[in-house]
Design an enzyme around this catalytic site. Structure first.
Site, mmCIF file in Angstrom:
data_model
loop_
_atom_site.group_PDB
_atom_site.id
_atom_site.type_symbol
_atom_site.label_atom_id
_atom_site.label_comp_id
_atom_site.label_asym_id
_atom_site.label_seq_id
_atom_site.Cartn_x
_atom_site.Cartn_y
_atom_site.Cartn_z
ATOM 1 N N ASN A 23 36.752 74.043 30.793
ATOM 2 C CA ASN A 23 37.365 75.329 31.120
ATOM 3 C C ASN A 23 38.473 75.080 32.139
ATOM 4 O O ASN A 23 38.322 74.245 33.024
ATOM 5 C CB ASN A 23 36.324 76.283 31.709
ATOM 6 C CG ASN A 23 35.181 76.542 30.753
ATOM 7 O OD1 ASN A 23 35.387 76.712 29.562
ATOM 8 N ND2 ASN A 23 33.973 76.542 31.263
ATOM 9 N N VAL A 67 34.583 76.640 39.052
ATOM 10 C CA VAL A 67 34.616 75.666 40.142
ATOM 11 C C VAL A 67 35.937 74.923 40.050
ATOM 12 O O VAL A 67 36.254 74.358 39.007
ATOM 13 C CB VAL A 67 33.425 74.677 40.063
ATOM 14 C CG1 VAL A 67 33.484 73.678 41.212
ATOM 15 C CG2 VAL A 67 32.098 75.417 40.062
ATOM 16 N N HIS A 103 35.623 69.422 35.358
ATOM 17 C CA HIS A 103 34.314 69.019 34.869
ATOM 18 C C HIS A 103 34.219 69.253 33.374
ATOM 19 O O HIS A 103 34.890 70.111 32.818
ATOM 20 C CB HIS A 103 33.172 69.739 35.594
ATOM 21 C CG HIS A 103 33.274 71.237 35.589
ATOM 22 N ND1 HIS A 103 34.178 71.937 36.358
ATOM 23 C CD2 HIS A 103 32.560 72.162 34.916
ATOM 24 C CE1 HIS A 103 34.017 73.233 36.157
ATOM 25 N NE2 HIS A 103 33.038 73.397 35.282
#
Length: 168
Positions: free
Chosen positions: A140, A149, A153
């Site tokens: 994302n 965040v 990731h």
């Protein structure tokens, strides 16, 4: 409840795409009307552009040992651990140890690190037995991409038949 706790300690921001139920949740904003959704998206966009990679995130806290994580793989460049709010029977996060805020903020010198992330995701998927039936890798990016965040990731999702198209 876990996401609400993480929001309270400053680890998760309120996001139009978050799973939490509360003042900033999608359901509450829908009840308040389209204006609330636009305002929340604008706040998320400002936050995305204002927070640099040096800002504290939940992943930074995990990397520094300030928060625990159920680790499944670690090497010099990446760390992989189980997501605390799994969206599938197997939901592992793979993060770089050097913070890159998101894919859109990656630089040409991050090329090797991005490759290391994907190869680590392949490795943890195989360790979890997902290589036999298949899995999904998700990245994302930014507020409209539902990135919660500001630390790049990869989500490794599997353990069941996933549906298409994926949604937020």
């Amino acid at each position: 409840l876990k996401l609400q706790f993480l929001y309270l300690i400053g680890a998760y921001p309120r996001c139009v795409c978050s799973r939490e139920r509360g003042a900033g949740s999608p359901l509450t904003m829908l009840r308040r009307g389209a204006g609330a959704v636009r305002r929340a998206a604008a706040v998320g966009a400002r936050r995305w552009h204002a927070v640099g990679p040096e800002g504290p995130t939940i992943f930074g806290k995990i990397l520094r040992g300030e928060l625990p994580a159920d680790k499944v793989y670690e090497d010099d460049e990446v760390l992989a651990f189980h997501d605390i709010a799994p969206a599938a029977p197997v939901h592992i996060l793979v993060i770089p140890k050097r913070c890159v805020a998101g894919v859109s903020r990656a630089a040409p010198e991050d090329k090797a690190l991005l490759g290391a992330l994907v190869l680590a995701a392949q490795r943890v998927a195989a360790q979890a037995g997902l290589d036999r039936t298949g899995y999904r890798l998700v990245v994302n990016d930014g507020p409209h991409g539902c990135q919660t965040v500001d630390h790049l990731h990869i989500h490794v999702l599997g353990g069941k038949q996933l549906t298409w198209p994926p949604g937020c």
